[in-house]
Scaffold this active site. Sequence first.
Site, PDB file in Angstrom:
ATOM      1  N   CYS A   1     -52.246  66.806  24.613  1.00 57.63           N
ATOM      2  CA  CYS A   1     -51.513  65.670  23.677  1.00 57.63           C
ATOM      3  C   CYS A   1     -51.896  64.405  24.623  1.00 57.63           C
ATOM      4  CB  CYS A   1     -50.133  65.853  23.375  1.00 57.63           C
ATOM      5  SG  CYS A   1     -49.852  67.531  22.683  1.00 57.63           S
TER       6      CYS A   1
ATOM      7  N   HIS B   1     -49.520  59.478  20.232  1.00 58.77           N
ATOM      8  CA  HIS B   1     -49.858  61.087  19.904  1.00 58.77           C
ATOM      9  C   HIS B   1     -49.263  61.401  18.711  1.00 58.77           C
ATOM     10  CE1 HIS B   1     -50.397  65.260  19.696  1.00 58.77           C
ATOM     11  NE2 HIS B   1     -49.132  65.319  20.010  1.00 58.77           N
TER      12      HIS B   1
ATOM     13  N   ASN C   1     -51.017  67.909  13.364  1.00 58.75           N
ATOM     14  CA  ASN C   1     -51.004  67.244  14.831  1.00 58.75           C
ATOM     15  C   ASN C   1     -52.257  67.939  15.439  1.00 58.75           C
ATOM     16  OD1 ASN C   1     -50.797  67.513  17.750  1.00 58.75           O
ATOM     17  ND2 ASN C   1     -48.659  68.071  17.623  1.00 58.75           N
TER      18      ASN C   1
END
Lengths: 76, 361
Positions: B122, B270, B301
């Site tokens: 991330c 993120h 995600n």
Amino acid sequence: MKKSDFLDELMEIMQRDEALDSSDELDSLGEWDSMTVLGVISMFDLEFGITLTIDQLKAAKTIQDLIDLSNANVSN
Amino acid sequence: MANARFKNILIEGIVTVVPQIIKSIDDEVDLYGGNNKQIERIKKAIGLDKRRVTDDFTTSLDLCIQATKQLIDGASIDKKDIDGLIFVTQTPDHFQPANAAIAHGKLELDKNCASFDVNLGCSGYVYGLWMAHMMIASGTCTKVLLLAGDTISKYVNARDRSTAPLFGDAGSATLVSSVESEVNSYFSLHTDGSGAEYINVPAGAFRCPSSSETAIEVQDDDGNWRSKNDLVMSGGDVFNFSIKTEPAAINEVLEYSDTTLDAVDYFVFHQANQYIIRNIAKRLKLPMDKVPCDTVSKYGNQSSASIPATINDSLSDAISKDKKTLVLSGFGVGLSWASAVVDMDKVYCPEVQIYKNGDKE
């Protein structure tokens, strides 16, 4: 914070319409899930400056147990 | 302090590619014990809805290669000028060789090119940008291709509610170049390895090689199933980390770069989930029109590709036309986090592209 405000905020986190009582058992509430746990962590951090752990929240049985975790930041 | 400032280095173009397959949380009501009400809560509170995932045969490399081809065509780049290639991924094609070397071969780049992989998730896009800037500032390179992509959907157990509905796949390509014009960029980088266990895949590498034993699926206390080959995430701990660390990290990089909150046009975080981003924004008192956060409900995600995907999805128009100041910030697996203040000016930045299967070689 007053207890009634705490309960209101908890209802908001749970997106729940029915009223809550401090004696309510957490496991009996359909909305007591991981999302609510995150909401409670965030609320304690923002409102009381307290960092709760997942273990503390897992050990809580009733809403009163959550109130007790606030170190007397919630009053009647 | 792991901080750095750079001059005369500009991002020329950003392209993100997502796979064709769309999964929707609406189709996964069985995972929630038939509880439609809970799915509605998840959609509203966390922002999960749809996600884009790869088929069994498509990898991060494939997505990033398509993104690069479009970047080279669209931004009219001469391939021969690329003298640096960074591949940020935690889902490479192989342990050996590096994805960067395979990509270098497929793209037929010049041999005068430094190429390597970076194993970060991330936070990886911002780390990769920082490295690209360093390679140029040191005089080693003039045009660095940064590829960032992951297929975390392949790492999750379909019966694990704490990961399966979250992750989508994507690949991105960004070109960072040495320029004459006056541009400044600032970076701030952090690590806290004491949280290494919070997001991890227990088996499959050398500490614990995968075997028939590591493939056995076990149910945890929350009713989620996973094996040691699957990604495990301690959501509460990661959430606590994010809301504690990110506001301080943003303030730090703004202070370091002498930039005020008001001077920033967009904050691109993120895209862990909407709940985390809104929470961070609330703590920093950011107006939500400066904080794009629709990506996760469309794509999931996307790990290292979530920041470029958000730029392509939400800021394509804004940064193609004139100069904007952006704060970029990635945080997660490691634990690792990195933030940057960068100016973007007339960047080649098309909307998010869909992967075309025929492109695979």
